[in-house]
Write an enzyme that holds these catalytic residues in place. Structure first.
Site, PDB file in Angstrom:
ATOM      1  N   SER A 181       0.797  -1.227   0.000  1.00 32.87           N
ATOM      2  CA  SER A 181       0.000   0.000   0.000  1.00 32.87           C
ATOM      3  C   SER A 181       0.831   1.278   0.000  1.00 32.87           C
ATOM      4  O   SER A 181       0.335   2.321  -0.409  1.00 32.87           O
ATOM      5  CB  SER A 181      -0.940   0.002   1.206  1.00 32.87           C
ATOM      6  OG  SER A 181      -0.206  -0.151   2.401  1.00 32.87           O
ATOM      7  N   HIS A 209      -5.501  -3.866  -1.653  1.00 28.68           N
ATOM      8  CA  HIS A 209      -5.375  -2.829  -2.689  1.00 28.68           C
ATOM      9  C   HIS A 209      -5.443  -3.413  -4.108  1.00 28.68           C
ATOM     10  O   HIS A 209      -5.205  -2.698  -5.071  1.00 28.68           O
ATOM     11  CB  HIS A 209      -4.068  -2.053  -2.519  1.00 28.68           C
ATOM     12  CG  HIS A 209      -4.106  -1.057  -1.397  1.00 28.68           C
ATOM     13  ND1 HIS A 209      -4.595   0.219  -1.557  1.00 28.68           N
ATOM     14  CD2 HIS A 209      -3.732  -1.164  -0.107  1.00 28.68           C
ATOM     15  CE1 HIS A 209      -4.504   0.862  -0.405  1.00 28.68           C
ATOM     16  NE2 HIS A 209      -3.990   0.052   0.499  1.00 28.68           N
ATOM     17  N   LYS A 240     -11.907  -0.324   0.466  1.00 33.76           N
ATOM     18  CA  LYS A 240     -11.106   0.420  -0.515  1.00 33.76           C
ATOM     19  C   LYS A 240     -11.895   0.559  -1.813  1.00 33.76           C
ATOM     20  O   LYS A 240     -12.822   1.351  -1.862  1.00 33.76           O
ATOM     21  CB  LYS A 240      -9.739  -0.230  -0.643  1.00 33.76           C
ATOM     22  CG  LYS A 240      -8.968   0.037   0.661  1.00 33.76           C
ATOM     23  CD  LYS A 240      -7.631  -0.579   0.773  1.00 33.76           C
ATOM     24  CE  LYS A 240      -7.004  -0.095   2.074  1.00 33.76           C
ATOM     25  NZ  LYS A 240      -6.357  -1.153   2.832  1.00 33.76           N
TER      26      LYS A 240
HETATM   27  C1  LIG Z   1      -6.143  -1.288   4.237  1.00 30.38           C
HETATM   28  C2  LIG Z   1      -5.568  -2.615   4.457  1.00 30.38           C
HETATM   29  C3  LIG Z   1      -6.100  -3.477   5.405  1.00 30.38           C
HETATM   30  C4  LIG Z   1      -7.208  -3.043   6.340  1.00 30.38           C
HETATM   31  O1  LIG Z   1      -8.437  -3.008   5.717  1.00 30.38           O
HETATM   32  P1  LIG Z   1      -9.676  -2.354   6.493  1.00 30.38           P
HETATM   33  O2  LIG Z   1     -10.854  -2.963   5.837  1.00 30.38           O
HETATM   34  O3  LIG Z   1      -9.578  -0.889   6.334  1.00 30.38           O
HETATM   35  O4  LIG Z   1      -9.549  -2.774   7.931  1.00 30.38           O
HETATM   36  C5  LIG Z   1      -5.576  -4.740   5.510  1.00 30.38           C
HETATM   37  N1  LIG Z   1      -4.548  -5.138   4.736  1.00 30.38           N
HETATM   38  C6  LIG Z   1      -3.995  -4.332   3.819  1.00 30.38           C
HETATM   39  C7  LIG Z   1      -2.875  -4.836   2.977  1.00 30.38           C
HETATM   40  C8  LIG Z   1      -4.472  -3.043   3.654  1.00 30.38           C
HETATM   41  O5  LIG Z   1      -3.929  -2.236   2.750  1.00 30.38           O
END
Ligand SMILES: *Cc1c(COP(=O)(O)O)cnc(C)c1O
Length: 393
Positions: A181, A209, A240
Site C-alpha cells: 500500500s 489494494h 477500498k
Molecule cells: C487497508 C488494508 C487493510 C485493512 O483493511 P480495512 O478494511 O480498512 O480494515 C488490511 N490489509 C492491507 C494490505 C491493507 O492495505
C-alpha cells in the site's frame, strides 16, 4: 509524578520529528473533491479507487435493504443467526474471485486477525514479507507462531528461508500483501506460489489494494496471475475499491469452514451492518456489469504517472494507481503537504512508522472519479510546490 506524563513527552517528540498525525475533518462525501476543514480541495488521499463510496446505485441499495432488514446484526452471527444478506455476499464474493467459498468480517484488519491465528499456532512458523501490512503483522503476533521475515517481494529469499527453517515446524504459512500500500508494487505471486509448493506451506495473500484494481474487471491479484484454486486463502477488504467497509477471506472451502468455527473476530464481534452488506452486493453488481470504472482508473493512473515523471518527481516503483512521491525526510513531506493544501490539493504526507525513516513521501491515490481536468489541476499544484520547495527544477 504524573503517571501519564510519558505520553505527553512522546506526543511532543512526535510533533518535533514531524511525525504527529493531524487528522483533517471532512464535511462532504468521498469523491474527487472534498470539503476539508471548510475548504474545497481536490482529493488525492483516499482508497476510493472506483468512486463507489458515494455511488448513487450503491447508496440506493443500502437504503432499500434497511427497509427490509433494519440496521444492525444485534449479536455475533454464531449466536443470533446470520442474515441471508450476509450469506449472499459471501457467495457473490467467492464467485467474483473465482474461488469456492468466502467469509466476511467487519474489516480487512479483522480478517487478518481472524485468519492467521486460526491457521497457525505457537509450534508453527510464518514466512512473512518484510513490508507486510500492520494488520498482517498483528495477526502473526496473535498466532504466537515464529515469524520469519523474508526480503520484500523476493521469492529467492523466501526459498532460502524456507529451505533453512521449514523442517523445524509442523505447519508453515507464507503471507504476502498483494499490492503493497505504501509503494504500489505487486507481489510476484506466481513465483511465490511455485516456491511455496515445494515446502508444504499454506499460502495467503492480502489483496486489499488489488480488489477492484488488478485482474479482469478488478477481480484481484489471484486473477491477475491466473492462480485460481492455488492460493489457499485470499484476504480482502470492502473499504477500498468497494467504497464501503468490511473484510473478507476467500479461497479453500475447508479453510473458510474452519474460520466460521475458529475465527475469533467472527465468533466474538458482530457482523457488518445491513447497509454495508447491501452496498457491497451493489458494488459487486457494478463491477460485474462493466469494466468501465476499472479501465478509467488505469487510464488516469497512466496519465498522471507519466506527467509526474516528466515534471521530474521520483515516483518510486509503483505499478498500480498508488503513486508515492518520494521526498526523503518527514518534515519536508509535511511541508509539501501543507503547501499542496494551500493550493487546493489534499494529499497527506506519510512518514515513520508507516514507511521507513528517510523514506517519507506524499502518497497520491488516483481514482476513476478524477476527470482529466482534476488530474491537470493536481499536476499544476505539484509542479508549483515542487519548484517552490526545490524538489524539482
Ligand atoms: C487497508 C488494508 C487493510 C485493512 O483493511 P480495512 O478494511 O480498512 O480494515 C488490511 N490489509 C492491507 C494490505 C491493507 O492495505
Amino acid at each position: 509524578m504524573n503517571k501519564l506524563e510519558w505520553i505527553e513527552k512522546e506526543l511532543q517528540s512526535l510533533k518535533d520529528a514531524g511525525l504527529y498525525n493531524r487528522i483533517r475533518t471532512l464535511s462532504s462525501p468521498q469523491g474527487a473533491w472534498l470539503i476539508v476543514d471548510g475548504k474545497r480541495v481536490l482529493n488525492f488521499c483516499s482508497n476510493n479507487y472506483l468512486g463507489l463510496a458515494n455511488h448513487p446505485r450503491i447508496l440506493q441499495a443500502a437504503k432499500q435493504a434497511m427497509d427490509v432488514y433494519g440496521l444492525g446484526p444485534a449479536a455475533v452471527r454464531s449466536i443470533a443467526g446470520t442474515m441471508d444478506l450476509h450469506v449472499r455476499l459471501e457467495e457473490r464474493m467467492a464467485a467474483f474471485k473465482g474461488v469456492e467459498a468466502a467469509i466476511t468480517f467487519q474489516s480487512g484488519f479483522n480478517a487478518n486477525v481472524a485468519v492467521i491465528p486460526a491457521l497457525v499456532g505457537k509450534e508453527d512458523a510464518i514466512f512473512s514479507d518484510e513490508l507486510n501490512h500492520a494488520s498482517i503483522i498483528d495477526g502473526c503476533r496473535l498466532s504466537g507462531a515464529r515469524i520469519i521475515r523474508y526480503a520484500h517481494c523476493d521469492p529467492d529469499d523466501l526459498e532460502r528461508t524456507l529451505k533453512a527453517e521449514r523442517a523445524n515446524y509442523p505447519k508453515a504459512m507464507v503471507i504476502t500483501d498483494g499490492v503493497f500500500s505504501m509503494d504500489g508494487d505487486v507481489a510476484p505471486l506466481d513465483r511465490i506460489y511455485e516456491v511455496v509448493q515445494k515446502y508444504d506451506a499454506i499460502l495467503m495473500v492480502d489483496d486489499a489494494h488489488g480488489e477492484g484494481v488488478l485482474g479482469r474487471g478488478g477481480r484481484g491479484i489471484v486473477d491477475h496471475f491466473d492462480l485460481h484454486g492455488k492460493v489457499d486463502i485470499e484476504v480482502g477488504t470492502m473499504s477500498k475499491a468497494f467504497g464501503v467497509v468490511g473484510g473478507v477471506a476467500a479461497g479453500n472451502p475447508v479453510v473458510v469452514e474452519w474460520l466460521r468455527q475458529r475465527g475469533r473476530p467472527f465468533l466474538f464481534s458482530s457482523a457488518m451492518t445491513v447497509p454495508d452488506v447491501a452496498a457491497c452486493l451493489a458494488a459487486l453488481d457494478v463491477l460485474e456489469e462493466s469494466t468501465e470504472l476499472v479501465d478509467r482508473l488505469w487510464e488516469n493512473t497512466r496519465y498522471f504517472k507519466a506527467e509526474m515523471k516528466a515534471i521530474g518527481f521520483d515516483i518510486g516503483n509503483s505499478v498500480t494507481p498508488i503513486t508515492p512521491v518520494m521526498l526523503g525526510e518527514a518534515p519536508l513531506a509535511q511541508e509539501f503537504s501543507r503547501e499542496l493544501f494551500e493550493a487546493g490539493v489534499f494529499a497527506m504526507a506519510i512518514g515513520f512508522p508507516t514507511v521507513p525513516r528517510s523514506k517519507a513521501r506524499i502518497r497520491v491515490m488516483i481514482s476513476a472519479s478524477h476527470s482529466k481536468e482534476d488530474l491537470n489541476r493536481g499536476l499544476e499544484a505539484f509542479s508549483a510546490v515542487g519548484k517552490k520547495l526545490g524538489v524539482v527544477h
